[in-house]
Design a protein around this motif. Structure first.
Motif, mmCIF file in Angstrom:
data_model
loop_
_atom_site.group_PDB
_atom_site.id
_atom_site.type_symbol
_atom_site.label_atom_id
_atom_site.label_comp_id
_atom_site.label_asym_id
_atom_site.label_seq_id
_atom_site.Cartn_x
_atom_site.Cartn_y
_atom_site.Cartn_z
ATOM 1 N N SER A 31 0.817 -1.163 0.203
ATOM 2 C CA SER A 31 -0.047 0.132 -0.051
ATOM 3 C C SER A 31 0.896 1.353 0.115
ATOM 4 O O SER A 31 1.949 1.225 0.274
ATOM 5 C CB SER A 31 -0.842 -0.071 1.016
ATOM 6 N N TYR A 32 0.444 2.335 -0.400
ATOM 7 C CA TYR A 32 1.148 3.569 -0.473
ATOM 8 C C TYR A 32 1.351 3.897 0.966
ATOM 9 O O TYR A 32 0.446 4.075 1.765
ATOM 10 C CB TYR A 32 0.109 4.939 -1.088
ATOM 11 N N THR A 33 2.604 4.545 1.265
ATOM 12 C CA THR A 33 2.775 5.087 2.481
ATOM 13 C C THR A 33 2.260 6.673 2.593
ATOM 14 O O THR A 33 1.937 7.345 1.481
ATOM 15 C CB THR A 33 4.375 4.996 2.650
ATOM 16 N N ASN A 34 2.465 7.361 3.896
ATOM 17 C CA ASN A 34 1.966 8.452 3.850
ATOM 18 C C ASN A 34 3.142 9.647 2.912
ATOM 19 O O ASN A 34 2.631 10.544 2.508
ATOM 20 C CB ASN A 34 2.265 9.271 5.113
ATOM 21 N N ALA A 35 4.328 9.051 2.925
ATOM 22 C CA ALA A 35 5.156 9.925 2.072
ATOM 23 C C ALA A 35 4.805 9.836 0.614
ATOM 24 O O ALA A 35 5.156 10.801 -0.019
ATOM 25 C CB ALA A 35 6.787 9.325 2.410
ATOM 26 N N ASP A 36 4.493 8.627 0.276
ATOM 27 C CA ASP A 36 4.180 8.492 -1.082
ATOM 28 C C ASP A 36 2.949 9.385 -1.599
ATOM 29 O O ASP A 36 2.964 10.210 -2.498
ATOM 30 C CB ASP A 36 3.539 6.964 -1.366
ATOM 31 N N ARG A 37 1.893 9.319 -0.564
ATOM 32 C CA ARG A 37 0.853 10.194 -0.649
ATOM 33 C C ARG A 37 1.128 11.692 -0.898
ATOM 34 O O ARG A 37 0.568 12.515 -1.723
ATOM 35 C CB ARG A 37 -0.254 10.064 0.454
ATOM 36 N N ILE A 38 2.013 12.052 -0.055
ATOM 37 C CA ILE A 38 2.440 13.697 -0.100
ATOM 38 C C ILE A 38 3.170 13.888 -1.496
ATOM 39 O O ILE A 38 2.908 15.012 -1.882
ATOM 40 C CB ILE A 38 3.561 13.727 1.247
ATOM 41 N N ILE A 39 4.003 13.047 -1.866
ATOM 42 C CA ILE A 39 4.649 13.299 -3.072
ATOM 43 C C ILE A 39 4.017 13.308 -4.094
ATOM 44 O O ILE A 39 4.069 14.136 -5.041
ATOM 45 C CB ILE A 39 5.883 12.182 -3.251
ATOM 46 N N ILE A 40 2.907 12.329 -4.338
ATOM 47 C CA ILE A 40 2.244 12.137 -5.478
ATOM 48 C C ILE A 40 0.987 13.150 -5.572
ATOM 49 O O ILE A 40 0.762 13.803 -6.518
ATOM 50 C CB ILE A 40 1.507 10.698 -5.451
ATOM 51 N N VAL A 88 3.940 16.769 -17.828
ATOM 52 C CA VAL A 88 2.335 16.288 -18.024
ATOM 53 C C VAL A 88 2.190 14.697 -17.873
ATOM 54 O O VAL A 88 1.507 14.281 -17.003
ATOM 55 C CB VAL A 88 1.749 16.976 -19.193
ATOM 56 N N ILE A 89 2.854 14.018 -18.702
ATOM 57 C CA ILE A 89 2.850 12.804 -18.721
ATOM 58 C C ILE A 89 3.217 11.963 -17.434
ATOM 59 O O ILE A 89 2.527 11.019 -17.069
ATOM 60 C CB ILE A 89 3.520 12.078 -19.989
ATOM 61 N N ALA A 90 4.444 12.317 -17.001
ATOM 62 C CA ALA A 90 5.166 11.715 -15.920
ATOM 63 C C ALA A 90 4.125 11.664 -14.379
ATOM 64 O O ALA A 90 3.881 10.902 -13.694
ATOM 65 C CB ALA A 90 6.250 12.210 -15.464
ATOM 66 N N VAL A 91 3.738 13.194 -14.441
ATOM 67 C CA VAL A 91 3.070 13.472 -12.926
ATOM 68 C C VAL A 91 1.606 12.991 -13.411
ATOM 69 O O VAL A 91 1.107 12.300 -12.265
ATOM 70 C CB VAL A 91 3.016 15.059 -12.760
ATOM 71 N N SER A 92 0.966 13.130 -14.382
ATOM 72 C CA SER A 92 -0.426 12.838 -14.617
ATOM 73 C C SER A 92 -0.545 11.232 -14.535
ATOM 74 O O SER A 92 -1.503 10.794 -13.906
ATOM 75 C CB SER A 92 -0.884 13.106 -15.960
ATOM 76 N N GLU A 93 0.624 10.323 -15.026
ATOM 77 C CA GLU A 93 0.535 9.059 -14.958
ATOM 78 C C GLU A 93 0.651 8.579 -13.348
ATOM 79 O O GLU A 93 -0.394 7.694 -12.941
ATOM 80 C CB GLU A 93 1.610 8.331 -15.763
ATOM 81 N N LYS A 94 1.317 9.040 -12.652
ATOM 82 C CA LYS A 94 1.469 8.751 -11.040
ATOM 83 C C LYS A 94 0.050 9.277 -10.468
ATOM 84 O O LYS A 94 -0.342 8.282 -9.560
ATOM 85 C CB LYS A 94 2.678 9.661 -10.598
ATOM 86 N N ILE A 95 -0.472 10.084 -10.861
ATOM 87 C CA ILE A 95 -1.754 10.560 -10.048
ATOM 88 C C ILE A 95 -2.831 9.863 -10.330
ATOM 89 O O ILE A 95 -3.897 9.235 -9.574
ATOM 90 C CB ILE A 95 -2.055 12.008 -10.465
ATOM 91 N N ALA A 96 -2.896 9.193 -11.710
ATOM 92 C CA ALA A 96 -3.997 8.541 -12.214
ATOM 93 C C ALA A 96 -3.943 7.073 -11.613
ATOM 94 O O ALA A 96 -4.772 6.613 -10.993
ATOM 95 C CB ALA A 96 -3.874 8.401 -13.665
ATOM 96 N N ARG A 97 -2.758 6.517 -11.369
ATOM 97 C CA ARG A 97 -2.530 5.196 -10.705
ATOM 98 C C ARG A 97 -2.855 5.476 -9.312
ATOM 99 O O ARG A 97 -3.557 4.425 -8.601
ATOM 100 C CB ARG A 97 -1.040 4.651 -11.146
#
Length: 373
Positions: A31-40, A88-97
């Motif tokens: 699962s995503y960690t809190n650090a992952d959530r903050i970065i994404i 746009v592609i790199a950040v959007s892909e992370k947010i979508a996932r």
């Protein structure tokens, strides 16, 4: 993209071959960690916003102010397009996932089509950026250190041809590396029967290489050109700065030139040197950690010696990736901060002013700017 996942989900049974069962401890690790959530959700979107603002403002300035269409700015315009696409592609892909699945690394939302398009476009944008940064340096080297040759072989037509060649090579590069990510594999999953995992997906997916060794090929093909360009740029920057110092040292103290000409030479030298140092150091410094880590992975995979634990690798990748994203976001701000000509052009573009008629006293600076891109 959803069709492939749906087909896998329909075939999922307790006896499915591609079935993954997780105990509660391992399921929490996925699962995503809190650090992952903050970065994404916070850090990356902020970087994207800053990058979009800077790059789109630069492109708007280039459209509005025709006098800025120099050879160097042709390269920088294409660099801004590549940087914007990458962010746009790199950040959007992370947010979508992240929004589609609570499982870190789950790429089911991408499907086969996403695995192909996302990674090809990222490889193309990265390659274009690296080539254009190097071409800008080469252009500056010839303009400053070999001005006669530059006038003979330079020009807009040559520049546009070189830019076209860069884009073609980048697309060939991206498509050649397509097998490194084109194999989409979906897995049926069985999660612990607790409330914490009630919303976890029945199917998770990953973009995998057609063969395991292709991952090392991809990392190696990216890192080797990076370090070659790093060395080339460093050598050319040193030669440029030495040449500028030599030119400033050979100042005619004749009364016809006067102290004003000497001061203008000193000012231009400092501006160009500052822009060269800031651009070069920041670009390669921000990208170096990611590329060094990728190269280290290649060595570790070939030798079987792994220094870091998986959790440490994940944290290191997030840090390196964030620095990597910062690079295309801050480029336009470097031009604005280090060069007054860009600041004047921005003011003209966004206030819709016409350029003022330049006084005759400004001709000395104009003459010097002909060999300073």
């Amino acid at each position: 993209m959803g069709t492939a996942v749906s087909n896998i989900a329909e075939s999922c049974t307790p006896n499915t071959t591609l079935d993954l069962s997780f105990d509660e401890a391992f399921a929490e690790e996925l699962s995503y960690t809190n650090a992952d959530r903050i970065i994404i959700t916070i850090v990356n979107p902020c970087i994207l916003a800053v990058g979009l603002l800077g790059n789109l403002a630069f492109l708007f300035m280039m459209v509005r102010v025709r006098r800025m269409w120099t050879v160097t700015n042709i390269y920088l315009t294409n660099l801004a397009i590549a940087d914007t696409s990458f962010l746009v592609i790199a950040v959007s892909e992370k947010i979508a996932r992240y929004r589609a699945s609570p499982v870190s690394g789950d790429q089911a939302i991408m499907g086969p089509g996403g695995c192909i398009s996302v990674y090809v476009l990222l490889d193309v944008a990265y390659s274009v950026g690296l080539c254009l940064v190097t071409l800008v340096t080469v252009e500056k080297y010839y303009a400053i250190c070999r001005p006669i040759q530059h006038r003979l072989v330079g020009g807009m037509k040559r520049t546009k041809r070189l830019v076209l060649v860069v884009w073609v090579i980048a697309w060939v590069f991206g498509l050649t590396l397509l097998p490194c990510w084109s194999n989409f594999v979906g897995f049926c999953t069985t999660w612990p029967e607790t409330e914490a995992f009630s919303n976890h997906p029945q199917v998770i997916g990953f973009c995998q290489p057609e063969a395991a060794w292709l991952i090392d090929v991809h990392n190696g093909v990216q890192t080797v050109p990076f370090f070659v360009c790093l060395i080339v740029n460093a050598v050319l920057y040193i030669l440029i700065i030495k040449r500028l110092n030599t030119r400033v040292g050979v100042v005619n103290d004749d009364h016809s030139t006067g102290q004003q000409r000497k001061n203008l030479r000193q000012k231009v030298r400092n501006q160009v040197a500052r822009m060269l140092i800031v651009n070069g150091v920041l670009y390669f410094t921000l990208m170096a950690p990611f590329q060094c880590t990728s190269f280290a992975f290649v060595i570790s995979n070939s030798t079987g010696n792994y220094v870091l634990e998986p959790e440490q690798v994940t944290k290191l990748q997030w840090v390196n990736r964030t620095l990597f994203y910062l690079n295309p976001a801050i480029n336009p701000y470097i031009y604005f901060i280090t060069n007054p000509k860009y600041r004047q052009a921005y003011v003209q573009a966004f206030t819709f002013r016409r350029p003022k008629r330049r006084a005759r006293s400004a001709t000395v600076m104009d003459e010097m700017s002909t060999y300073i891109p």
